[in-house]
Design a protein around this motif. Structure first.
Motif, PDB file in Angstrom:
ATOM      1  N   VAL A   1     -36.493 -30.187  37.754  1.00  0.00           N
ATOM      2  CA  VAL A   1     -36.847 -30.865  36.652  1.00  0.00           C
ATOM      3  C   VAL A   1     -38.439 -31.200  36.696  1.00  0.00           C
ATOM      4  O   VAL A   1     -38.809 -32.411  37.283  1.00  0.00           O
ATOM      5  CB  VAL A   1     -35.948 -31.845  36.045  1.00  0.00           C
ATOM      6  N   ASP A   2     -39.561 -30.293  36.350  1.00  0.00           N
ATOM      7  CA  ASP A   2     -40.775 -30.460  36.666  1.00  0.00           C
ATOM      8  C   ASP A   2     -41.313 -31.585  35.558  1.00  0.00           C
ATOM      9  O   ASP A   2     -42.070 -32.337  35.766  1.00  0.00           O
ATOM     10  CB  ASP A   2     -41.557 -29.082  36.491  1.00  0.00           C
ATOM     11  N   THR A   3     -40.993 -31.341  34.431  1.00  0.00           N
ATOM     12  CA  THR A   3     -41.391 -32.335  33.456  1.00  0.00           C
ATOM     13  C   THR A   3     -40.233 -32.605  32.455  1.00  0.00           C
ATOM     14  O   THR A   3     -39.986 -31.918  31.642  1.00  0.00           O
ATOM     15  CB  THR A   3     -42.690 -31.490  32.198  1.00  0.00           C
ATOM     16  N   THR A   4     -39.674 -33.845  32.623  1.00  0.00           N
ATOM     17  CA  THR A   4     -38.573 -34.351  31.829  1.00  0.00           C
ATOM     18  C   THR A   4     -38.883 -34.746  30.574  1.00  0.00           C
ATOM     19  O   THR A   4     -39.897 -35.560  30.573  1.00  0.00           O
ATOM     20  CB  THR A   4     -37.949 -35.391  32.545  1.00  0.00           C
ATOM     21  N   PRO A   5     -38.670 -34.182  29.351  1.00  0.00           N
ATOM     22  CA  PRO A   5     -39.014 -34.621  28.436  1.00  0.00           C
ATOM     23  C   PRO A   5     -38.710 -36.212  28.051  1.00  0.00           C
ATOM     24  O   PRO A   5     -37.831 -36.572  28.524  1.00  0.00           O
ATOM     25  CB  PRO A   5     -38.043 -33.928  27.133  1.00  0.00           C
ATOM     26  N   ALA A   6     -39.566 -36.602  27.046  1.00  0.00           N
ATOM     27  CA  ALA A   6     -39.258 -38.128  26.708  1.00  0.00           C
ATOM     28  C   ALA A   6     -37.663 -38.323  26.379  1.00  0.00           C
ATOM     29  O   ALA A   6     -37.272 -37.510  25.776  1.00  0.00           O
ATOM     30  CB  ALA A   6     -40.230 -38.766  25.918  1.00  0.00           C
ATOM     31  N   PRO A   7     -37.087 -39.636  26.322  1.00  0.00           N
ATOM     32  CA  PRO A   7     -35.929 -39.971  25.677  1.00  0.00           C
ATOM     33  C   PRO A   7     -35.816 -39.464  24.211  1.00  0.00           C
ATOM     34  O   PRO A   7     -34.452 -39.069  23.778  1.00  0.00           O
ATOM     35  CB  PRO A   7     -35.766 -41.381  25.910  1.00  0.00           C
ATOM     36  N   ASP A   8     -36.656 -39.889  23.394  1.00  0.00           N
ATOM     37  CA  ASP A   8     -36.483 -39.372  22.088  1.00  0.00           C
ATOM     38  C   ASP A   8     -36.475 -38.063  21.929  1.00  0.00           C
ATOM     39  O   ASP A   8     -35.662 -37.456  21.075  1.00  0.00           O
ATOM     40  CB  ASP A   8     -37.666 -39.994  21.229  1.00  0.00           C
ATOM     41  N   GLU A   9     -37.251 -37.176  22.645  1.00  0.00           N
ATOM     42  CA  GLU A   9     -37.153 -35.548  22.507  1.00  0.00           C
ATOM     43  C   GLU A   9     -35.965 -35.212  23.045  1.00  0.00           C
ATOM     44  O   GLU A   9     -35.660 -34.136  22.519  1.00  0.00           O
ATOM     45  CB  GLU A   9     -38.251 -35.183  23.198  1.00  0.00           C
ATOM     46  N   LEU A  10     -35.377 -35.812  24.249  1.00  0.00           N
ATOM     47  CA  LEU A  10     -34.191 -35.260  24.749  1.00  0.00           C
ATOM     48  C   LEU A  10     -32.953 -35.599  23.706  1.00  0.00           C
ATOM     49  O   LEU A  10     -32.268 -34.714  23.300  1.00  0.00           O
ATOM     50  CB  LEU A  10     -33.750 -35.970  25.897  1.00  0.00           C
ATOM     51  N   LEU A  11     -33.232 -36.393  22.984  1.00  0.00           N
ATOM     52  CA  LEU A  11     -32.065 -37.022  21.875  1.00  0.00           C
ATOM     53  C   LEU A  11     -32.240 -35.733  20.713  1.00  0.00           C
ATOM     54  O   LEU A  11     -31.342 -35.256  20.204  1.00  0.00           O
ATOM     55  CB  LEU A  11     -32.209 -38.157  21.287  1.00  0.00           C
ATOM     56  N   ALA A  12     -33.483 -35.388  20.325  1.00  0.00           N
ATOM     57  CA  ALA A  12     -33.599 -34.558  19.438  1.00  0.00           C
ATOM     58  C   ALA A  12     -33.101 -33.029  19.838  1.00  0.00           C
ATOM     59  O   ALA A  12     -32.544 -32.120  18.981  1.00  0.00           O
ATOM     60  CB  ALA A  12     -35.172 -34.413  18.897  1.00  0.00           C
ATOM     61  N   LEU A  13     -33.398 -32.897  21.203  1.00  0.00           N
ATOM     62  CA  LEU A  13     -33.012 -31.438  21.604  1.00  0.00           C
ATOM     63  C   LEU A  13     -31.447 -31.342  21.518  1.00  0.00           C
ATOM     64  O   LEU A  13     -30.763 -30.289  21.256  1.00  0.00           O
ATOM     65  CB  LEU A  13     -33.666 -31.301  23.043  1.00  0.00           C
ATOM     66  N   GLU A  14     -30.654 -32.563  21.944  1.00  0.00           N
ATOM     67  CA  GLU A  14     -29.331 -32.444  21.868  1.00  0.00           C
ATOM     68  C   GLU A  14     -28.719 -32.316  20.670  1.00  0.00           C
ATOM     69  O   GLU A  14     -28.077 -31.501  20.553  1.00  0.00           O
ATOM     70  CB  GLU A  14     -28.977 -33.706  22.750  1.00  0.00           C
ATOM     71  N   GLN A  15     -29.468 -32.965  19.735  1.00  0.00           N
ATOM     72  CA  GLN A  15     -28.848 -32.897  18.205  1.00  0.00           C
ATOM     73  C   GLN A  15     -29.033 -31.419  17.738  1.00  0.00           C
ATOM     74  O   GLN A  15     -28.400 -30.748  17.097  1.00  0.00           O
ATOM     75  CB  GLN A  15     -29.855 -33.826  17.408  1.00  0.00           C
ATOM     76  N   LEU A  16     -30.237 -30.720  18.152  1.00  0.00           N
ATOM     77  CA  LEU A  16     -30.368 -29.394  17.556  1.00  0.00           C
ATOM     78  C   LEU A  16     -29.376 -28.544  18.268  1.00  0.00           C
ATOM     79  O   LEU A  16     -29.129 -27.575  17.784  1.00  0.00           O
ATOM     80  CB  LEU A  16     -31.897 -29.255  17.782  1.00  0.00           C
ATOM     81  N   ALA A  17     -29.321 -28.722  19.414  1.00  0.00           N
ATOM     82  CA  ALA A  17     -28.264 -27.728  20.322  1.00  0.00           C
ATOM     83  C   ALA A  17     -26.946 -27.732  19.556  1.00  0.00           C
ATOM     84  O   ALA A  17     -26.198 -26.983  19.378  1.00  0.00           O
ATOM     85  CB  ALA A  17     -28.312 -28.157  21.701  1.00  0.00           C
ATOM     86  N   CYS A  18     -26.450 -29.023  19.068  1.00  0.00           N
ATOM     87  CA  CYS A  18     -25.375 -29.377  18.606  1.00  0.00           C
ATOM     88  C   CYS A  18     -25.387 -28.578  17.010  1.00  0.00           C
ATOM     89  O   CYS A  18     -24.398 -27.932  16.707  1.00  0.00           O
ATOM     90  CB  CYS A  18     -24.872 -30.788  18.297  1.00  0.00           C
ATOM     91  N   ASP A  19     -26.360 -28.761  16.476  1.00  0.00           N
ATOM     92  CA  ASP A  19     -26.548 -28.057  15.044  1.00  0.00           C
ATOM     93  C   ASP A  19     -26.442 -26.734  15.095  1.00  0.00           C
ATOM     94  O   ASP A  19     -25.684 -25.865  14.520  1.00  0.00           O
ATOM     95  CB  ASP A  19     -27.744 -28.582  14.283  1.00  0.00           C
ATOM     96  N   LEU A  20     -27.269 -26.005  16.075  1.00  0.00           N
ATOM     97  CA  LEU A  20     -27.157 -24.722  16.145  1.00  0.00           C
ATOM     98  C   LEU A  20     -25.688 -23.988  16.590  1.00  0.00           C
ATOM     99  O   LEU A  20     -25.383 -23.062  16.138  1.00  0.00           O
ATOM    100  CB  LEU A  20     -28.212 -24.292  17.074  1.00  0.00           C
ATOM    101  N   ALA A  21     -25.444 -24.738  17.903  1.00  0.00           N
ATOM    102  CA  ALA A  21     -24.007 -24.197  18.110  1.00  0.00           C
ATOM    103  C   ALA A  21     -22.845 -24.161  17.227  1.00  0.00           C
ATOM    104  O   ALA A  21     -22.048 -23.332  17.030  1.00  0.00           O
ATOM    105  CB  ALA A  21     -23.336 -24.897  19.330  1.00  0.00           C
TER     106      ALA A  21
END
Length: 285
Positions: free
Chosen positions: A7-27
């Protein structure tokens, strides 16, 4: 040998949360598409590596939906899809998607298939050069949504409830339920079957469900004690791999190195340590 996700650049916690929610919505949206709009007479639209490695029109439609949604909501992110959808990342995030994992199950109407969506960092074209940081796997037939983000734990949403996941506490290989899968090439299947023959009297039993993403999530949920398979691509394992590690497990490849197309081995650390020498003793490719 142990390895660490690059993991070269770990996204900030708020972005990780947004990415997880988007993954859930898309799936979830793609999962509803492949169920609600499945043709009555679903046939094979194309084949890939062999005549038994099939693609349906719904694989193509599901990936087109995922690609469109990501272009709309994350235009700077990259994409790697099983059915050929791809674009380079300008943001450092690449979405790795499997529009239907378990296509043969889907073709036959067996309720063990999934949509897998993962946000990854690193170079997804390089074995061991990337890592999932958020992801979701949905089985639309059981309405189960597995999801995780880096450092946020792994969870299962089902019937309006959310539960935090944990891998099995089993430490005895002889009492372990182990999942696996088989490739499409006949010669490779013979090698994989030979390993099953060697392993079957060392474990409680072996299961082959037909969806790598769901198998990995089953390890994360403690439904399987461990799982191994050869021949997986990035889209088969990305989201499920994160579910396992965020549920307290480990995912490695041959000799305990990075998981790749040669081997993905998942479970609690104690069982993985016991399975590595067994699997390493026999080539699977």
């Amino acid at each position: 040998m142990e390895w660490t996700d690059p993991v070269d650049t770990t996204p900030a916690p708020d972005e990780l949360l947004a990415l997880e929610q988007l993954a859930c919505d898309l799936a979830t949206e793609a999962g509803r598409l492949i169920v609600d709009e499945r043709p009555d007479r679903l046939g094979v639209a194309a084949t890939k590596s062999t005549a038994t490695d099939v693609v349906t029109v719904m694989d193509q439609r599901s990936e087109a939906l995922l690609r469109t949604r990501l272009e709309q909501q994350r235009p700077d992110d990259g994409l790697l899809g099983e059915e050929g959808g791809s674009r380079q990342s300008r943001s450092g995030i690449t979405w790795v998607v499997d529009p239907i994992d378990g296509t043969v199950n889907y073709l036959y109407g067996l309720p063990a298939y999934a949509v897998s969506v993962a946000a990854c960092v690193g170079d997804v074209s390089v074995s061991g050069g990337w890592a999932p940081v958020a992801g979701a796997v949905v089985n639309p037939m059981t309405d189960e949504l597995f999801h995780a983000r880096l450092g946020g734990g792994a969870h299962l949403q089902h019937a309006g409830r959310s539960a935090r996941l944990a891998v099995s506490g089993q430490t005895d290989l002889s009492l372990s339920l182990v999942g696996t899968g088989f490739g499409y090439d006949a010669a490779k299947r013979r090698k994989q079957a030979a390993l099953v023959g060697e392993l079957i009297d060392q474990v409680r039993d072996i299961r082959r469900a037909g969806s790598a993403a769901l198998d990995l999530c089953s390890v994360g949920a403690g439904r399987l004690d461990a799982y191994y398979e050869s021949g997986l691509n990035a889209w088969d394992q990305a989201a499920g791999r994160l579910v396992v590690t965020e549920a307290g497990g480990t995912v490695v490849g041959r000799s305990g190195g990075a998981p790749d197309s040669d081997l993905v081995l998942a479970g609690p650390q104690s069982l993985v340590d016991r399975l590595v020498p067994v699997v390493d003793a026999r080539p699977l490719g």
